[in-house]
Design an enzyme around this catalytic site. Structure first.
Site, PDB file in Angstrom:
ATOM      1  N   HIS A 127       0.813  -1.220   0.000  1.00  7.39           N
ATOM      2  CA  HIS A 127       0.000   0.000   0.000  1.00  7.39           C
ATOM      3  C   HIS A 127       0.846   1.270   0.000  1.00  7.39           C
ATOM      4  O   HIS A 127       0.826   2.039  -0.953  1.00  7.39           O
ATOM      5  CB  HIS A 127      -0.937  -0.023   1.209  1.00  7.39           C
ATOM      6  CG  HIS A 127      -1.902   1.111   1.255  1.00  7.39           C
ATOM      7  ND1 HIS A 127      -1.636   2.301   1.897  1.00  7.39           N
ATOM      8  CD2 HIS A 127      -3.148   1.241   0.735  1.00  7.39           C
ATOM      9  CE1 HIS A 127      -2.672   3.116   1.764  1.00  7.39           C
ATOM     10  NE2 HIS A 127      -3.598   2.497   1.066  1.00  7.39           N
ATOM     11  N   GLU A 155      -4.439  -4.468   9.012  1.00  6.27           N
ATOM     12  CA  GLU A 155      -4.612  -3.411   8.008  1.00  6.27           C
ATOM     13  C   GLU A 155      -3.569  -2.300   8.114  1.00  6.27           C
ATOM     14  O   GLU A 155      -3.901  -1.142   8.364  1.00  6.27           O
ATOM     15  CB  GLU A 155      -6.018  -2.820   8.082  1.00  6.27           C
ATOM     16  CG  GLU A 155      -7.121  -3.831   7.811  1.00  6.27           C
ATOM     17  CD  GLU A 155      -8.483  -3.181   7.683  1.00  6.27           C
ATOM     18  OE1 GLU A 155      -8.619  -2.301   6.819  1.00  6.27           O
ATOM     19  OE2 GLU A 155      -9.385  -3.547   8.448  1.00  6.27           O
ATOM     20  N   HIS A 178      -1.431   0.640   6.836  1.00  3.25           N
ATOM     21  CA  HIS A 178      -1.557   1.583   5.713  1.00  3.25           C
ATOM     22  C   HIS A 178      -0.294   2.441   5.606  1.00  3.25           C
ATOM     23  O   HIS A 178       0.662   2.044   4.975  1.00  3.25           O
ATOM     24  CB  HIS A 178      -2.818   2.432   5.885  1.00  3.25           C
ATOM     25  CG  HIS A 178      -4.078   1.687   5.606  1.00  3.25           C
ATOM     26  ND1 HIS A 178      -4.421   1.249   4.356  1.00  3.25           N
ATOM     27  CD2 HIS A 178      -5.083   1.292   6.424  1.00  3.25           C
ATOM     28  CE1 HIS A 178      -5.583   0.612   4.401  1.00  3.25           C
ATOM     29  NE2 HIS A 178      -6.009   0.629   5.654  1.00  3.25           N
ATOM     30  N   GLU A 186      -4.892   0.201  10.891  1.00  2.00           N
ATOM     31  CA  GLU A 186      -6.246   0.755  10.961  1.00  2.00           C
ATOM     32  C   GLU A 186      -7.063   0.159  12.098  1.00  2.00           C
ATOM     33  O   GLU A 186      -8.093   0.714  12.497  1.00  2.00           O
ATOM     34  CB  GLU A 186      -6.962   0.562   9.624  1.00  2.00           C
ATOM     35  CG  GLU A 186      -8.184   1.452   9.495  1.00  2.00           C
ATOM     36  CD  GLU A 186      -8.748   1.528   8.089  1.00  2.00           C
ATOM     37  OE1 GLU A 186      -9.888   1.981   7.970  1.00  2.00           O
ATOM     38  OE2 GLU A 186      -8.051   1.144   7.142  1.00  2.00           O
TER      39      GLU A 186
END
Length: 299
Positions: free
Chosen positions: A232, A272, A274, A288
């Protein structure tokens, strides 16, 4: 708010709870005050983690704060994706925001430009904007579809990923754009960072690869060990390598300028990760699910 609960420690990776699971730490940056600043995308807030005591202070801002970076004026600048504005927050907590010229543009990426202004992408409008520290906004057409992250290159131009254009774009400060198509179909580039080798490095979330593009437009791609890693964000580390988040696998990856890849597991495969940035001699990424992870840089 002061929530400093170490939840995971493997020797090289430590995680710190900084919010509840619904707040959504998304991106982070080192501030001019030496603290770590991060966005809480689902809470409409930007938070600061103190460099000495780990104290977390939360500041309310506009809806959907996403990518954050330090500006040339001693403030933090960030995109407000759902409010469709550009936010500015001083270390003392003074907040202001500025509207792009195109309504509903979905601002996402933001970076300090080579001209003393802040540059940002309007992903939903296929445009790139510029805002001075006084709030004067101009816009230019992006060189392709869905511009996402952006950074300043070693050539003094702005470079951005074109997520739906399957390309990397270059934009001069007077608005002239060029697109460089990627060799792999469906690559879906997202993050981009200037590397220590003078090239731009980017993530291919759709193809499970890390890409490198020279300022002349030559592209090299490096497949990750896990094709479903969904890389990401990417940043240059203090060790001369590039570091990136693997959103699909709950890991942080490292790639040298020669293409050697290693990875570090986080506490959960579904945490998650990021945004990622260098801070205090280590790499930090935003999870997250409510934490910040610190990855120690080892020789």
């Amino acid at each position: 708010m002061n929530e400093i609960n170490e939840s995971h420690d493997t020797g090289s990776v430590r995680e710190f709870t900084v919010s509840d699971a619904d707040a959504g730490p998304y991106a982070l940056a080192e501030g001019p005050d030496g603290a770590l600043w991060f966005t809480l995308v689902h809470r409409g807030a930007v938070a600061r983690r103190g460099p000495d005591d780990g104290l977390v202070t939360v500041h309310a801002v506009g809806d959907g704060p996403t990518v954050i970076t330090a500006g040339p004026d001693g403030a933090l600048w960030f995109t407000e994706y759902r409010a469709h504005r550009i936010g500015r927050l001083t270390p003392e907590g003074d907040y202001a925001s500025f509207a792009p010229r195109t309504p509903g543009g979905g601002p996402f990426g933001i970076t300090a430009g080579p001209d003393g202004a802040m540059w940002f992408t309007l992903s939903s409008a296929d445009r790139v904007g510029r805002v001075t520290v006084d709030g004067e906004v101009t816009e230019y057409p992006a060189p392709g579809a869905f511009p996402s992250a952006l950074t300043t290159g070693s050539d003094g131009a702005l470079w951005c990923t074109l997520n739906q254009g399957n390309a990397v774009g270059r934009l001069t400060t007077d608005g002239h754009g060029t697109a460089y198509p990627l060799p792999t179909e469906g690559a879906g580039p997202v993050g981009i960072a200037a590397g220590p080798d003078g090239a731009l490095w980017f993530t291919e979330i759709g193809a499970g690869r890390i890409g490198r593009i020279t300022v002349d437009g030559a592209v090299t791609e490096y497949p990750l060990p896990d094709p479903a890693a969904r890389p990401h964000a990417v940043t240059a580390g203090p060790d001369g390598a590039l570091w990136f988040t693997e959103w699909g696998g709950g890991r942080v990856g490292r790639i040298t300028v020669d293409g050697d890849i290693t990875s570090y597991a986080l506490s959960r495969t579904d945490c998650e990760p990021h945004g990622i940035t260098a801070h205090d001699g280590a790499l930090w990424c935003a999870l997250e699910t409510g934490s910040l992870a610190r990855i120690e840089v080892r020789p």
